[in-house]
Design a protein around this motif. Sequence first.
Motif, PDB file in Angstrom:
ATOM      1  N   ILE A  80       0.863  -1.178   0.000  1.00 21.32           N
ATOM      2  CA  ILE A  80       0.000   0.000   0.000  1.00 21.32           C
ATOM      3  C   ILE A  80       0.899   1.229   0.000  1.00 21.32           C
ATOM      4  CG2 ILE A  80      -1.793   1.293   1.203  1.00 21.32           C
ATOM      5  CD1 ILE A  80      -2.883  -1.268   2.305  1.00 21.32           C
ATOM      6  N   VAL A  81       0.785   2.024  -1.039  1.00 23.16           N
ATOM      7  CA  VAL A  81       1.577   3.245  -1.189  1.00 23.16           C
ATOM      8  C   VAL A  81       0.755   4.425  -0.695  1.00 23.16           C
ATOM      9  CG1 VAL A  81       2.689   4.808  -2.829  1.00 23.16           C
ATOM     10  CG2 VAL A  81       2.921   2.331  -3.114  1.00 23.16           C
ATOM     11  N   PHE A  82       1.389   5.288   0.087  1.00 16.26           N
ATOM     12  CA  PHE A  82       0.749   6.515   0.572  1.00 16.26           C
ATOM     13  C   PHE A  82       1.521   7.715   0.047  1.00 16.26           C
ATOM     14  CE2 PHE A  82      -0.279   3.267   3.701  1.00 16.26           C
ATOM     15  CZ  PHE A  82      -1.631   3.468   3.916  1.00 16.26           C
ATOM     16  N   LYS A  83       0.781   8.744  -0.366  1.00 13.95           N
ATOM     17  CA  LYS A  83       1.416   9.957  -0.865  1.00 13.95           C
ATOM     18  C   LYS A  83       0.644  11.169  -0.360  1.00 13.95           C
ATOM     19  CE  LYS A  83       2.812  12.316  -5.136  1.00 13.95           C
ATOM     20  NZ  LYS A  83       4.170  12.645  -4.636  1.00 13.95           N
ATOM     21  N   MET A 155       1.442   2.020  -6.918  1.00 11.43           N
ATOM     22  CA  MET A 155       1.786   3.399  -7.255  1.00 11.43           C
ATOM     23  C   MET A 155       0.953   3.882  -8.444  1.00 11.43           C
ATOM     24  SD  MET A 155       4.243   5.515  -6.055  1.00 11.43           S
ATOM     25  CE  MET A 155       5.159   6.980  -6.515  1.00 11.43           C
ATOM     26  N   GLY A 156       0.666   2.968  -9.344  1.00 11.69           N
ATOM     27  CA  GLY A 156      -0.101   3.338 -10.534  1.00 11.69           C
ATOM     28  C   GLY A 156      -1.588   3.457 -10.292  1.00 11.69           C
ATOM     29  N   SER A 157      -2.031   3.181  -9.083  1.00  3.74           N
ATOM     30  CA  SER A 157      -3.474   3.231  -8.811  1.00  3.74           C
ATOM     31  C   SER A 157      -3.804   4.227  -7.704  1.00  3.74           C
ATOM     32  CB  SER A 157      -3.970   1.835  -8.414  1.00  3.74           C
ATOM     33  OG  SER A 157      -3.348   1.391  -7.217  1.00  3.74           O
ATOM     34  N   LEU A 158      -2.941   5.232  -7.515  1.00  7.51           N
ATOM     35  CA  LEU A 158      -3.160   6.211  -6.451  1.00  7.51           C
ATOM     36  C   LEU A 158      -4.479   6.970  -6.643  1.00  7.51           C
ATOM     37  CD1 LEU A 158       0.410   7.785  -6.074  1.00  7.51           C
ATOM     38  CD2 LEU A 158      -0.723   6.260  -4.452  1.00  7.51           C
ATOM     39  N   VAL A 159      -5.230   7.065  -5.570  1.00  6.35           N
ATOM     40  CA  VAL A 159      -6.469   7.849  -5.566  1.00  6.35           C
ATOM     41  C   VAL A 159      -6.568   8.576  -4.224  1.00  6.35           C
ATOM     42  CG1 VAL A 159      -7.733   6.323  -7.118  1.00  6.35           C
ATOM     43  CG2 VAL A 159      -7.797   5.887  -4.656  1.00  6.35           C
ATOM     44  N   ALA A 160      -7.378   9.607  -4.186  1.00  8.49           N
ATOM     45  CA  ALA A 160      -7.614  10.314  -2.925  1.00  8.49           C
ATOM     46  C   ALA A 160      -8.350   9.391  -1.958  1.00  8.49           C
ATOM     47  CB  ALA A 160      -8.424  11.576  -3.170  1.00  8.49           C
ATOM     48  N   VAL A 161      -7.922   9.402  -0.710  1.00 10.79           N
ATOM     49  CA  VAL A 161      -8.519   8.490   0.273  1.00 10.79           C
ATOM     50  C   VAL A 161      -8.843   9.204   1.581  1.00 10.79           C
ATOM     51  CG1 VAL A 161      -7.383   6.430  -0.643  1.00 10.79           C
ATOM     52  CG2 VAL A 161      -6.231   7.778   1.133  1.00 10.79           C
ATOM     53  N   PRO A 209      -4.305  -9.370  23.049  1.00 11.13           N
ATOM     54  CA  PRO A 209      -5.430  -9.661  22.162  1.00 11.13           C
ATOM     55  C   PRO A 209      -5.808  -8.520  21.213  1.00 11.13           C
ATOM     56  CG  PRO A 209      -6.240  -9.083  24.330  1.00 11.13           C
ATOM     57  CD  PRO A 209      -4.732  -9.088  24.427  1.00 11.13           C
ATOM     58  N   GLU A 210      -5.123  -7.380  21.308  1.00 11.88           N
ATOM     59  CA  GLU A 210      -5.507  -6.210  20.516  1.00 11.88           C
ATOM     60  C   GLU A 210      -5.147  -6.378  19.040  1.00 11.88           C
ATOM     61  OE1 GLU A 210      -5.257  -1.676  21.609  1.00 11.88           O
ATOM     62  OE2 GLU A 210      -3.332  -2.300  20.757  1.00 11.88           O
ATOM     63  N   ILE A 211      -6.097  -6.005  18.190  1.00  7.99           N
ATOM     64  CA  ILE A 211      -5.864  -5.923  16.745  1.00  7.99           C
ATOM     65  C   ILE A 211      -5.867  -4.441  16.385  1.00  7.99           C
ATOM     66  CG2 ILE A 211      -6.602  -6.655  14.451  1.00  7.99           C
ATOM     67  CD1 ILE A 211      -8.466  -8.697  15.881  1.00  7.99           C
ATOM     68  N   GLY A 212      -4.735  -3.926  15.939  1.00  2.00           N
ATOM     69  CA  GLY A 212      -4.670  -2.538  15.502  1.00  2.00           C
ATOM     70  C   GLY A 212      -5.079  -2.444  14.048  1.00  2.00           C
ATOM     71  N   VAL A 213      -5.997  -1.540  13.726  1.00  2.00           N
ATOM     72  CA  VAL A 213      -6.571  -1.499  12.378  1.00  2.00           C
ATOM     73  C   VAL A 213      -6.505  -0.097  11.775  1.00  2.00           C
ATOM     74  CG1 VAL A 213      -8.600  -1.976  10.964  1.00  2.00           C
ATOM     75  CG2 VAL A 213      -8.162  -3.345  13.017  1.00  2.00           C
ATOM     76  N   LEU A 214      -6.010  -0.011  10.554  1.00  2.00           N
ATOM     77  CA  LEU A 214      -6.095   1.208   9.746  1.00  2.00           C
ATOM     78  C   LEU A 214      -6.992   0.908   8.555  1.00  2.00           C
ATOM     79  CD1 LEU A 214      -5.128   4.121   9.053  1.00  2.00           C
ATOM     80  CD2 LEU A 214      -3.331   3.051   7.667  1.00  2.00           C
ATOM     81  N   ARG A 215      -8.091   1.639   8.457  1.00  4.13           N
ATOM     82  CA  ARG A 215      -9.019   1.476   7.325  1.00  4.13           C
ATOM     83  C   ARG A 215      -8.766   2.588   6.319  1.00  4.13           C
ATOM     84  NH1 ARG A 215     -15.623   0.740   7.509  1.00  4.13           N
ATOM     85  NH2 ARG A 215     -16.002   1.145   5.283  1.00  4.13           N
ATOM     86  N   ILE A 216      -8.686   2.234   5.053  1.00  2.00           N
ATOM     87  CA  ILE A 216      -8.396   3.191   3.984  1.00  2.00           C
ATOM     88  C   ILE A 216      -9.532   3.119   2.973  1.00  2.00           C
ATOM     89  CG2 ILE A 216      -6.696   3.910   2.259  1.00  2.00           C
ATOM     90  CD1 ILE A 216      -4.873   1.729   3.941  1.00  2.00           C
ATOM     91  N   ASP A 217     -10.304   4.182   2.875  1.00  2.00           N
ATOM     92  CA  ASP A 217     -11.454   4.228   1.954  1.00  2.00           C
ATOM     93  C   ASP A 217     -11.214   5.224   0.838  1.00  2.00           C
ATOM     94  OD1 ASP A 217     -12.781   2.399   3.479  1.00  2.00           O
ATOM     95  OD2 ASP A 217     -14.385   3.748   4.132  1.00  2.00           O
ATOM     96  N   ARG A 218     -11.702   4.891  -0.345  1.00  2.04           N
ATOM     97  CA  ARG A 218     -11.754   5.876  -1.415  1.00  2.04           C
ATOM     98  C   ARG A 218     -12.793   6.935  -1.044  1.00  2.04           C
ATOM     99  NH1 ARG A 218     -11.547   0.796  -3.780  1.00  2.04           N
ATOM    100  NH2 ARG A 218      -9.742   0.423  -5.137  1.00  2.04           N
ATOM    101  N   GLU A 219     -12.777   8.020  -1.775  1.00  2.00           N
ATOM    102  CA  GLU A 219     -13.713   9.107  -1.449  1.00  2.00           C
ATOM    103  C   GLU A 219     -15.166   8.720  -1.683  1.00  2.00           C
ATOM    104  OE1 GLU A 219     -12.150  12.605  -3.490  1.00  2.00           O
ATOM    105  OE2 GLU A 219     -11.405  13.258  -1.523  1.00  2.00           O
ATOM    106  N   ASP A 220     -15.409   7.680  -2.502  1.00  4.26           N
ATOM    107  CA  ASP A 220     -16.789   7.231  -2.721  1.00  4.26           C
ATOM    108  C   ASP A 220     -17.255   6.252  -1.651  1.00  4.26           C
ATOM    109  OD1 ASP A 220     -15.413   4.925  -3.304  1.00  4.26           O
ATOM    110  OD2 ASP A 220     -16.065   4.782  -5.394  1.00  4.26           O
TER     111      ASP A 220
END
Length: 531
Positions: A80-83, A155-161, A209-220
């Motif tokens: 997962i690429v972040f920019k 990298m080729g599929s970057l979208v606003a999130v 027992p903790e699960i750390g979660v980062l959720r990444i959604d498109r703008e839609d």
Amino acid sequence: MLPANQSYPISAYLNRFGRLFLRPFDAKRPCLFAVLVCCLSLHLVAEALSADQLLAGAAKVDVTDYDHGPVNDPLYVKAIVFKSGDQTAVIMSVDAVAIGEIGRINNEYLPTVRKRLQTELGIAPEHVLVNASHCHGVVRADIADQTVEAVRKAMGSLVAVRVGTGVGEESRIMENRRLKLKSGKEVDVRHAYPLPPDDEVAEVGLTDPEIGVLRIDREDGQTLGVIYNFACHPIQGVPSGANTADIIGYSSKVIEENLSEGTVALFLQGCGGDINPVFYKDVDHPRSAEPLGNMLGLSTLRAVRKIECKKEAPFKVLNETLTLPRGDRTDRIAQLEAEQRRTLQKLQGTSLNLKTFMPLMVKHNLAEEFPAYYSHRYLYDEKQGRDDLKKLDAENRRNLEAYLKNIHTMEELTRLQTNLALLKKHQASLVASGKRTIDVEVMGIRIGDFVLTTFPGELTVTIGLNIKKKSSHEMTFLAGYTNGYIYYAPTADQLLNLGGAQEDSDCILAPEWQELFEAKAASLIKALLET
């Protein structure tokens, strides 16, 4: 006209409107220049406002070695690429045992991947995070090429999130493998040697027992990716014994199949150094990672669905080198060798062998008072003044006890020999290196409220619990097995047990390492939280 609901670079507007200036001026277009200037001005404002908009792209590539043997399920490298603005970072997970040193991935993998990503995609080496899930699957020999390909696709599929952070909980699928004995020693649950007798075990260790979660959604609102962090050795295997991504393969599949199409679930292994799958030594059921993975996946999904994603997402990456002391095992090796010799002296002669021991043991456990024959014969002999069977039973009990003591001594020797070999291996490495220290890479990354620090070793669970507890930020997580591999990293207290368990034996560090790393992790977390 260009569609109004999409964002375009300035060049697109120039290409569209610039041609109009080449036409002869007429009264029908008196305001054309003003309209163009207005459009360009508005676009420049929009670009300025979105300059720090977080963009992300996700991809996965199958890296299973299908020529190695039977395959149960595919192994992946996921990226997962972040920019944001001029800053780019990539988080990757590989379904492999480690990033270098052991397994199929060699020590050239990480520098090779980083160099190519810098040259081909402009990603700074210090902004590349690669975590091993620590499953024991076998990946392709060209894993470096496949890793670069995964990042290229992401990298080729970057979208606003938009991103959001949360925590889940899963306590059913793992257990701490270190056992504290009544003698004060600690041993661990491994297939490499037997467990101690039940009556010698006093206490078990902690789990997280903790699960750390980062959720990444498109703008839609569609989910692009989920990063989840959890601590457990994914070494359960599958009934067929075939190549597998183990618990993580199943949990990630559950997550991906129950969210938006194309969602990438990327697992970051936590402080799982002393955390085994539950019932790891079970001999009554086939070993199967599927039910454990399904539970982890469902618990992660439960957390994902509670997370609210936001557009505002602070994005920061730090990378530092930490110098840690290496442990000299000379004295401990000598002590264990002496213990090995003393333990060997415990073995004693007995007339039994396995063939005679087993049926005798069964009979004495089935009928402690009358093991040799039925009770009526004992009673008849007693009336006749004979005690032949009772004397036979007494002799057999002595032989059974002697044989059992030999078995327990053999088990002690097995543990001693296995862990002593690990200590000798790392002592030889210390001597060969000519150095008393080792430099390790530690990263800190913040994406929204998700704050993560890393370490290249197999951190035991207490390290992660300590760092989380001391952090002022609730959503603080830790990933071991990242950007290299330096074997186990147990606590200073666990290293007092040196030679008793794999975690303290398969380790190159001196006890002082823990304080140094926990201090560095705290400083990274503090810096990540500063605006």
